[in-house]
Design an enzyme around this catalytic site. Structure first.
Site, PDB file in Angstrom:
ATOM      1  N   GLU A 292      38.769 -14.240   2.785  1.00 26.43           N
ATOM      2  CA  GLU A 292      38.433 -14.166   1.355  1.00 26.43           C
ATOM      3  C   GLU A 292      37.581 -12.934   1.075  1.00 26.43           C
ATOM      4  O   GLU A 292      36.437 -13.051   0.629  1.00 26.43           O
ATOM      5  CB  GLU A 292      37.625 -15.413   0.959  1.00 26.43           C
ATOM      6  CG  GLU A 292      38.217 -16.730   1.369  1.00 26.43           C
ATOM      7  CD  GLU A 292      37.182 -17.871   1.338  1.00 26.43           C
ATOM      8  OE1 GLU A 292      36.021 -17.659   0.923  1.00 26.43           O
ATOM      9  OE2 GLU A 292      37.556 -18.979   1.748  1.00 26.43           O
ATOM     10  N   ARG A 295      34.158  -7.791  -2.147  1.00 25.87           N
ATOM     11  CA  ARG A 295      33.529  -6.471  -2.272  1.00 25.87           C
ATOM     12  C   ARG A 295      34.252  -5.394  -1.469  1.00 25.87           C
ATOM     13  O   ARG A 295      34.448  -4.281  -1.955  1.00 25.87           O
ATOM     14  CB  ARG A 295      32.077  -6.583  -1.791  1.00 25.87           C
ATOM     15  CG  ARG A 295      31.266  -5.334  -2.002  1.00 25.87           C
ATOM     16  CD  ARG A 295      29.918  -5.390  -1.248  1.00 25.87           C
ATOM     17  NE  ARG A 295      29.296  -6.672  -1.254  1.00 25.87           N
ATOM     18  CZ  ARG A 295      28.301  -7.032  -2.078  1.00 25.87           C
ATOM     19  NH1 ARG A 295      27.821  -6.176  -2.953  1.00 25.87           N
ATOM     20  NH2 ARG A 295      27.781  -8.243  -1.990  1.00 25.87           N
ATOM     21  N   CYS A 361      15.963  -3.643 -23.427  1.00 25.43           N
ATOM     22  CA  CYS A 361      14.514  -3.802 -23.587  1.00 25.43           C
ATOM     23  C   CYS A 361      13.906  -4.676 -22.500  1.00 25.43           C
ATOM     24  O   CYS A 361      13.483  -5.809 -22.759  1.00 25.43           O
ATOM     25  CB  CYS A 361      14.230  -4.362 -24.973  1.00 25.43           C
ATOM     26  SG  CYS A 361      14.841  -3.242 -26.219  1.00 25.43           S
TER      27      CYS A 361
HETATM   28  N1  LLP Z   1      34.155 -16.439  -0.349  1.00 26.98           N
HETATM   29  C1  LLP Z   1      33.128 -17.138  -0.834  1.00 26.98           C
HETATM   30  C2  LLP Z   1      33.113 -18.586  -0.677  1.00 26.98           C
HETATM   31  C3  LLP Z   1      32.089 -16.480  -1.511  1.00 26.98           C
HETATM   32  O1  LLP Z   1      31.067 -17.173  -1.988  1.00 26.98           O
HETATM   33  C4  LLP Z   1      32.136 -15.071  -1.664  1.00 26.98           C
HETATM   34  C5  LLP Z   1      31.079 -14.346  -2.380  1.00 26.98           C
HETATM   35  C6  LLP Z   1      33.244 -14.381  -1.135  1.00 26.98           C
HETATM   36  C7  LLP Z   1      34.229 -15.096  -0.475  1.00 26.98           C
HETATM   37  C8  LLP Z   1      33.397 -12.894  -1.244  1.00 26.98           C
HETATM   38  O2  LLP Z   1      32.380 -12.236  -0.595  1.00 26.98           O
HETATM   39  P1  LLP Z   1      32.430 -10.631  -0.465  1.00 26.98           P
HETATM   40  O3  LLP Z   1      33.582 -10.287   0.455  1.00 26.98           O
HETATM   41  O4  LLP Z   1      32.631 -10.075  -1.816  1.00 26.98           O
HETATM   42  O5  LLP Z   1      31.122 -10.284   0.110  1.00 26.98           O
HETATM   43  N2  LLP Z   1      26.833 -10.733  -6.689  1.00 26.98           N
HETATM   44  C9  LLP Z   1      26.474 -10.404  -5.340  1.00 26.98           C
HETATM   45  C10 LLP Z   1      27.477 -10.929  -4.336  1.00 26.98           C
HETATM   46  C11 LLP Z   1      27.694 -12.423  -4.435  1.00 26.98           C
HETATM   47  C12 LLP Z   1      28.706 -12.930  -3.471  1.00 26.98           C
HETATM   48  C13 LLP Z   1      29.047 -14.350  -3.729  1.00 26.98           C
HETATM   49  N3  LLP Z   1      30.055 -14.906  -2.883  1.00 26.98           N
HETATM   50  C14 LLP Z   1      26.287  -8.885  -5.233  1.00 26.98           C
HETATM   51  O6  LLP Z   1      26.475  -8.194  -6.209  1.00 26.98           O
HETATM   52  O7  LLP Z   1      25.926  -8.370  -4.168  1.00 26.98           O
END
Ligand code: LLP
Length: 432
Positions: A292, A295, A361
């Site tokens: 999954e 990013r 702000c």
């Molecule tokens: N699978 C699950 C169950 C997740 O909770 C997440 C991300 C992903 C996959 C994907 O993770 P990635 O490959 O994108 O790291 N807003 C935060 C990141 C929050 C991630 C939440 N879960 C930021 O901007 O760094």
């Protein structure tokens, strides 16, 4: 060699590079897009997304594997369409995300549904759509899902998210696999909860799931988590419950260009070479693999173009006030995150050090601190690594409309989202 790959590149952004003095995304100069569509403007490179996906595809060559793009990273329809057309499934966390998958032409059978708080209505919606798997995060969720499925005359395909209690060494807000986190079930309880799931008439146990956090830049936490998951599979299968797939979550970090030691994450294919070796050593090479990533597929495929509104010299700090703000780029305010900021045109202006801030702000509305920039009011700049968790987390705070978005494919720029107007924002509201 494509013309793009010969250009000097911005670190971590192979398809976003200076052509002469002007920053381009693939074959399109960003200043042309800023003039045509206004700012703030998100611009994405389709080639960069497919290139990032390619690293995972190479890693899984010859394997039974499904890449499910974690669409919370960027859920714009035009972005989803790129991944749907490339054969990806999707990791969703809400009924709204499922609607987006369908609208973008994605295949519901390749959808996995994660998250600790699925409502009964969302479960029913996902069952009707025929999604591939529910990643269940608690024992009580198993009971509710079984009841909802039985009520519809169906059985729900499930895997249980286990919490391996491994420290991913990332920001505490985006660590998910530790004991104190709200996610998953404890490793020690997993076997008992699997036995409970197998006893429920409305469920069909098909896999195991694990996700330890986000922006992970080292290999070790993944290797440790894989050991824990493989150990569990052995004991779950010994208890007579077959596990057909291993879903290993997402979380692989990207290079934000902040030069911190250890900030450069492993390549997806190199990481998976090591993980697959562990799976094979346990005799599980035949099992289907699911991942999954969010990013790492989109983060470095996007930039946010912004205009410098004012330079404001101060006694202690100089401020560079731009037209993008924390509502467009929430990561610095939320996680003290670093995003590189570069000019769209390289010019010989005097350099000074600025805090780059937006018009909202709040003192927390900063995008970059202590940045050496050669800029003047009216110049355009690009905030880099803005493809993930920027537009999808954007808000309307201060009644600021969300930015427009453009997807570049070679020499062609497609507007994939119009700039949001105040009228758009007030739709659905009424006076009493
Ligand atoms: N699978 C699950 C169950 C997740 O909770 C997440 C991300 C992903 C996959 C994907 O993770 P990635 O490959 O994108 O790291 N807003 C935060 C990141 C929050 C991630 C939440 N879960 C930021 O901007 O760094």
């Amino acid at each position: 060699m494509s013309p793009i790959s010969r250009l000097p590149s911005v670190p971590g952004h192979p398809f976003i590079a200076y052509q002469g003095d002007a920053l381009q995304v693939e074959g399109v100069p960003l200043s042309r897009l800023a003039q045509a569509h206004g700012t703030p403007l998100f611009v994405y490179s389709k080639a960069a997304m497919l290139d990032a996906l390619g690293a995972y595809q190479r890693g899984f060559a010859g394997r039974h594997a499904q890449i499910c793009y974690a669409m919370k990273a960027n859920s714009s329809l035009g972005v989803l369409q790129v991944f749907a057309q490339a054969g990806c499934g999707f990791d969703i966390v809400s009924g709204g995300e499922l609607e987006r998958v369908v609208a973008a032409g994605g295949d519901a059978a390749k959808v996995i549904f994660s998250g600790v708080g699925k409502s009964r209505a969302e479960m029913a919606q996902a069952l009707s759509a025929g999604i591939g798997c529910f990643n269940v995060e608690s024992e009580t969720e198993l009971d509710v899902l079984s009841a909802v499925a039985l009520g519809m005359g169906l059985t729900a395909p499930v895997s249980i998210r286990v919490n391996p209690n491994v420290d991913p060494k990332t920001h505490p807000y985006i660590s998910t696999g530790l004991k104190g986190n709200k996610f998953g079930v404890a490793h020690e309880d997993a076997l008992r909860i699997y036995q409970h799931a197998a006893s429920l008439k409305g469920l069909r146990v098909i896999g195991i799931d694990c996700h330890i956090g986000s922006q992970i830049t080292t290999t070790e936490p993944y290797l440790d988590a894989m050991d824990r998951v493989l150990e569990l599979i052995t004991s779950i299968e010994a208890a007579g419950i077959p596990i057909a797939h291993i879903d290993f979550g997402g979380g692989l970090g990207i290079d934000y260009g902040n030069d911190e030691k250890g900030a450069t994450p492993p390549q997806a294919d190199a990481l998976w070479q090591q993980l697959l070796a562990k799976i094979d050593a346990k005799g599980f090479a035949h099992k289907k693999l699911m991942i999954e990533p969010g990013r790492s597929l989109v983060g470095n495929a996007g930039v946010c173009v912004t205009e410098v509104l004012y330079l404001k010299p101060g006694e202690q700090k100089n401020f560079c006030i731009i037209d993008a703000a924390m509502n467009d780029l929430p990561r610095p305010a939320m996680y003290q995150a670093f995003h590189a900021i570069v000019p769209l045109s390289i010019t010989a202006k005097p350099q000074a050090t600025y805090d780059v801030v937006g018009p909202v702000c709040e003192s927390g509305d900063w995008i970059g601190r202590d940045r050496a920039l050669n800029v003047a009011a009216g110049d355009f700049m690009a905030v880099l690594s803005a493809g993930a968790y920027c537009m999808s987390m954007a808000s309307n705070y201060n009644t600021r409309g969300r930015a427009a978005e453009v997807l570049v494919d070679g020499d062609t720029a497609h507007v994939i989202r119009q700039r949001e107007t105040a009228q758009d924002q007030m739709r659905g509201e009424q006076l009493v």
